[in-house]
Structures are given as structure tokens and as C-alpha cells.
Design a protein around this motif. Structure first.
Motif, PDB file in Angstrom:
ATOM      1  N   LEU A 155       0.809  -1.226   0.000  1.00  0.00           N
ATOM      2  CA  LEU A 155       0.000   0.000   0.000  1.00  0.00           C
ATOM      3  C   LEU A 155       0.843   1.278   0.000  1.00  0.00           C
ATOM      4  N   GLU A 156       2.150   1.155   0.184  1.00  0.00           N
ATOM      5  CA  GLU A 156       3.008   2.340   0.213  1.00  0.00           C
ATOM      6  C   GLU A 156       2.840   3.198  -1.034  1.00  0.00           C
ATOM      7  N   SER A 157       2.690   2.551  -2.181  1.00  0.00           N
ATOM      8  CA  SER A 157       2.597   3.280  -3.455  1.00  0.00           C
ATOM      9  C   SER A 157       1.156   3.492  -3.906  1.00  0.00           C
ATOM     10  N   ALA A 158       0.189   3.206  -3.032  1.00  0.00           N
ATOM     11  CA  ALA A 158      -1.229   3.320  -3.395  1.00  0.00           C
ATOM     12  C   ALA A 158      -1.800   4.654  -2.942  1.00  0.00           C
ATOM     13  N   ASP A 159      -2.591   5.260  -3.805  1.00  0.00           N
ATOM     14  CA  ASP A 159      -3.401   6.427  -3.478  1.00  0.00           C
ATOM     15  C   ASP A 159      -4.764   5.883  -3.060  1.00  0.00           C
ATOM     16  N   ILE A 160      -5.127   6.042  -1.783  1.00  0.00           N
ATOM     17  CA  ILE A 160      -6.337   5.423  -1.225  1.00  0.00           C
ATOM     18  C   ILE A 160      -7.353   6.515  -0.916  1.00  0.00           C
ATOM     19  N   ARG A 161      -8.553   6.422  -1.488  1.00  0.00           N
ATOM     20  CA  ARG A 161      -9.533   7.487  -1.332  1.00  0.00           C
ATOM     21  C   ARG A 161     -10.945   6.958  -1.060  1.00  0.00           C
ATOM     22  N   SER A 162     -11.658   7.696  -0.224  1.00  0.00           N
ATOM     23  CA  SER A 162     -13.095   7.490  -0.088  1.00  0.00           C
ATOM     24  C   SER A 162     -13.753   8.440  -1.077  1.00  0.00           C
ATOM     25  N   ALA A 163     -14.201   7.901  -2.198  1.00  0.00           N
ATOM     26  CA  ALA A 163     -14.647   8.762  -3.296  1.00  0.00           C
ATOM     27  C   ALA A 163     -15.668   8.055  -4.167  1.00  0.00           C
ATOM     28  N   ASP A 164     -16.418   8.833  -4.913  1.00  0.00           N
ATOM     29  CA  ASP A 164     -17.355   8.309  -5.894  1.00  0.00           C
ATOM     30  C   ASP A 164     -16.578   7.648  -7.036  1.00  0.00           C
ATOM     31  N   PHE A 165     -17.112   6.551  -7.539  1.00  0.00           N
ATOM     32  CA  PHE A 165     -16.428   5.781  -8.577  1.00  0.00           C
ATOM     33  C   PHE A 165     -16.137   6.599  -9.830  1.00  0.00           C
ATOM     34  N   GLU A 166     -17.032   7.498 -10.191  1.00  0.00           N
ATOM     35  CA  GLU A 166     -16.851   8.247 -11.434  1.00  0.00           C
ATOM     36  C   GLU A 166     -15.618   9.147 -11.370  1.00  0.00           C
ATOM     37  N   ILE A 167     -15.369   9.733 -10.215  1.00  0.00           N
ATOM     38  CA  ILE A 167     -14.193  10.588 -10.034  1.00  0.00           C
ATOM     39  C   ILE A 167     -12.925   9.789 -10.285  1.00  0.00           C
ATOM     40  N   LEU A 168     -12.865   8.583  -9.753  1.00  0.00           N
ATOM     41  CA  LEU A 168     -11.670   7.747  -9.900  1.00  0.00           C
ATOM     42  C   LEU A 168     -11.495   7.266 -11.336  1.00  0.00           C
ATOM     43  N   ILE A 169     -12.579   6.824 -11.949  1.00  0.00           N
ATOM     44  CA  ILE A 169     -12.503   6.339 -13.329  1.00  0.00           C
ATOM     45  C   ILE A 169     -12.074   7.449 -14.275  1.00  0.00           C
ATOM     46  N   ASP A 170     -12.557   8.655 -14.040  1.00  0.00           N
ATOM     47  CA  ASP A 170     -12.224   9.772 -14.926  1.00  0.00           C
ATOM     48  C   ASP A 170     -10.756  10.186 -14.819  1.00  0.00           C
ATOM     49  N   GLU A 171     -10.039   9.710 -13.812  1.00  0.00           N
ATOM     50  CA  GLU A 171      -8.608   9.996 -13.692  1.00  0.00           C
ATOM     51  C   GLU A 171      -7.750   9.035 -14.503  1.00  0.00           C
ATOM     52  N   ALA A 172      -8.337   7.948 -14.972  1.00  0.00           N
ATOM     53  CA  ALA A 172      -7.565   6.950 -15.710  1.00  0.00           C
ATOM     54  C   ALA A 172      -7.083   7.510 -17.037  1.00  0.00           C
ATOM     55  N   GLN A 173      -5.840   7.208 -17.353  1.00  0.00           N
ATOM     56  CA  GLN A 173      -5.227   7.667 -18.596  1.00  0.00           C
ATOM     57  C   GLN A 173      -4.815   6.475 -19.458  1.00  0.00           C
ATOM     58  N   THR A 174      -4.357   6.757 -20.668  1.00  0.00           N
ATOM     59  CA  THR A 174      -3.952   5.721 -21.611  1.00  0.00           C
ATOM     60  C   THR A 174      -3.035   4.694 -20.957  1.00  0.00           C
ATOM     61  N   ASP A 175      -3.382   3.429 -21.147  1.00  0.00           N
ATOM     62  CA  ASP A 175      -2.627   2.281 -20.643  1.00  0.00           C
ATOM     63  C   ASP A 175      -2.722   2.070 -19.132  1.00  0.00           C
ATOM     64  N   ASP A 176      -3.560   2.841 -18.445  1.00  0.00           N
ATOM     65  CA  ASP A 176      -3.930   2.459 -17.084  1.00  0.00           C
ATOM     66  C   ASP A 176      -4.884   1.269 -17.166  1.00  0.00           C
ATOM     67  N   PHE A 177      -5.125   0.609 -16.047  1.00  0.00           N
ATOM     68  CA  PHE A 177      -6.027  -0.543 -16.000  1.00  0.00           C
ATOM     69  C   PHE A 177      -7.052  -0.354 -14.899  1.00  0.00           C
ATOM     70  N   ILE A 178      -8.329  -0.393 -15.272  1.00  0.00           N
ATOM     71  CA  ILE A 178      -9.434  -0.284 -14.323  1.00  0.00           C
ATOM     72  C   ILE A 178     -10.058  -1.664 -14.112  1.00  0.00           C
ATOM     73  N   PHE A 179     -10.184  -2.058 -12.845  1.00  0.00           N
ATOM     74  CA  PHE A 179     -11.023  -3.202 -12.505  1.00  0.00           C
ATOM     75  C   PHE A 179     -12.208  -2.673 -11.718  1.00  0.00           C
ATOM     76  N   ALA A 180     -13.412  -2.852 -12.256  1.00  0.00           N
ATOM     77  CA  ALA A 180     -14.626  -2.307 -11.639  1.00  0.00           C
ATOM     78  C   ALA A 180     -15.594  -3.434 -11.319  1.00  0.00           C
ATOM     79  N   ASP A 181     -15.925  -3.575 -10.041  1.00  0.00           N
ATOM     80  CA  ASP A 181     -16.834  -4.625  -9.570  1.00  0.00           C
ATOM     81  C   ASP A 181     -17.948  -3.958  -8.766  1.00  0.00           C
ATOM     82  N   PRO A 182     -18.930  -3.360  -9.440  1.00  0.00           N
ATOM     83  CA  PRO A 182     -19.965  -2.594  -8.749  1.00  0.00           C
ATOM     84  C   PRO A 182     -21.038  -3.489  -8.141  1.00  0.00           C
ATOM     85  N   PRO A 183     -21.920  -2.927  -7.302  1.00  0.00           N
ATOM     86  CA  PRO A 183     -23.125  -3.659  -6.892  1.00  0.00           C
ATOM     87  C   PRO A 183     -23.937  -4.039  -8.122  1.00  0.00           C
TER      88      PRO A 183
END
Length: 277
Positions: A155-183
């Protein structure tokens, strides 16, 4: 990637994906920049991948406090858990359930303690946002599989946030990887709402998630998402260049309707540059 070491998720979480990484790790892209998980939960995929750079988030502030506490001072979290273990009883469980600690270490240990000793590891709150799951049958507060030292290192290199999913997804850039497991909300199930921690995850949230993932795909982000195998979910993704398959805990992936059962889940994927259409 970091040097790999086996890590068991430290929380039991409804809808957890331990089974998914055991069966379908081949669907995860081999190379990516930053790992992004907007519905963190127990973090099974994160702990399997052990990425060198990650953005982790969830709408549940108690859950996020558990990860932050381990990151900031895992030894203090373990010491607090040892205290919970010595004090554990019916009376103590309900005392802790009704408590509201402010500092991150006590919040982290409270979350882990309740998760391990409540009924079935369920996280549920009442209308006031208060955790209200009764005590379960398990009394073990510290487990032989615990490696909080390794988790803290990861976790040392992790940015950990209590945030809405859309905010986090919108930060993703080319060649990032999103794993999304919603309700797993579907359009016509319970009027399109599923209780997600203290919030309602609505059908509109499902639509908002799909729109955010489509935008991310168009930016060249690698995407892997799990969801309900339902026509209303399929309609959100099938015309936007994603691969859609089904799987379950009990069978291999199948694109054939005759192999699908009510407990099937949908896998929505896109790997940038692989020629998907």
C-alpha cells in the motif's frame, strides 16, 4: 509490478472476487501503467496483482479507513487488534459496534474486528449510517493468514480514497487498467436499487458507471468489469467495443446462452490496442 508474495485479503466482503482471480487471471492485461479499482471491497484483484502504482477507492469510509490505517502504521493496527481479541465477548462486540473512533488506527482496527466477528462478515448500516450487523459465531480476531506487514508495503505506493467511482474512473489515462466490480443493480430489480453500504446504488449509477467506462475506453484505458448477467446491463455496453462474456463460480466463461444460468455474471472487458471491435 512489485516482487510477488502471496497475500490473503484481510477482509471478508460480499461479492468478493477471490474465485475470479483463481479462474480468470488470464483476462487481466499483462502490462499496464497504473491500477485503478473504484469499488475496492476486499481487494482480491489488487492483492493478486500487487501493482507498483495504484489508485484505490470505495464509497465506504470505514473500509477505506482500514486500508489507510494499515498503510500508515500496521504495527499499531495489530496492537489494537490484539486488544480487541483479549476483550472480545458479546458485550464488547456491541460496545465496539456502537463506537465511533476518530483516529485512523482505531477506525481501522474496529472495522477489521467487526468484520471478523460479526455475522457472516456482512457490512450493513441502518438509516442513520450506523453499523448494525449482529455478532456472529467466529471469535478469531487475528488470523494465521494475516500479513499486515506485506500489505502495508504494497500500500506504500497506493493512493487510497473514499470517493465516488466516477471521479476515480475519470482519472484513468492511456494504458492504465481499471477493474470495476460494482453492486449488481439491474433495471427492473427492486425498482433499480441495491443497498451499497450506506448508499443506494441505483440504476442511474449503473448508467453513470457505463458512461464513465466508455469514456475511459476511448482514452485507451484497459478495462475489466464484472456485473449482473442481465439484458439491461448488456444493453449498456454491447455497442461500444467491449467484449461481453459470462462466467460463474461454478463454470468456465461462456458466450453461449445455453450455458448461462441465473447465477452467471457478466464480464465486460477492453484491452487497448488488441483490435477489439
Amino acid at each position: 509490478m512489485t516482487d510477488r508474495f502471496e497475500i490473503t485479503p484481510f477482509l471478508k466482503w460480499a461479492g468478493g472476487k477471490r474465485w475470479f482471480v483463481q479462474r480468470h487471471a488470464d483476462l487481466i492485461p499483462k502490462n499496464f501503467n497504473r491500477y485503478i479499482e473504484p469499488f475496492l471491497g476486499g481487494g482480491s484483484v489488487f492483492f493478486y496483482l500487487q501493482p507498483s502504482c495504484s489508485l484505490l477507492g470505495d464509497a465506504n469510509p470505514d473500509l477505506i479507513a482500514a486500508y489507510r490505517g494499515i498503510k500508515e502504521n500496521w504495527k499499531a493496527v495489530v496492537k489494537s487488534l490484539q486488544y480487541h481479541s483479549r476483550q472480545h465477548s458479546d458485550e464488547y462486540f456491541y460496545l465496539m459496534r456502537g463506537s465511533h473512533p476518530k483516529d485512523v488506527i482505531r477506525r481501522a482496527s474496529r472495522m477489521i474486528y467487526l468484520n471478523r466477528t460479526c455475522f457472516n462478515g456482512i457490512y450493513r448500516v441502518n438509516l442513520r449510517g450506523e453499523f448494525n450487523v449482529p455478532r456472529g459465531t467466529k471469535d478469531s480476531v487475528l488470523l494465521s493468514s494475516d500479513r499486515f506487514d506485506l500489505i502495508a508495503k504494497l500500500l506504500e505506493s497506493a493512493d487510497i480514497r473514499s470517493a465516488d467511482f466516477e471521479i476515480l474512473i475519470d482519472e484513468a489515462q492511456t494504458d492504465d487498467f481499471i477493474f470495476a466490480d460494482p453492486p449488481y443493480t439491474v433495471r427492473h430489480n427492486f425498482n433499480g436499487f441495491v443497498k451499497y453500504n450506506e448508499k443506494l446504488f441505483s440504476w442511474q449509477d449503473q448508467e453513470r458507471l457505463a458512461e464513465a467506462l466508455i469514456r475511459a475506453k476511448n482514452r485507451g484505458v484497459h478495462i475489466l468489469s464484472t456485473n449482473a448477467n442481465h439484458s439491461s446491463i448488456r444493453d449498456l455496453y454491447e455497442n461500444y467495443g467491449f467484449k461481453l462474456n459470462t462466467t460463474s463460480r461454478f463454470s468456465s466463461i461462456s458466450a453461449l446462452s445455453k450455458h448461462r444460468k441465473q447465477f452467471d455474471e457478466m464480464i465486460i472487458s477492453f484491452t487497448s490496442g488488441d483490435g477489439q471491435s
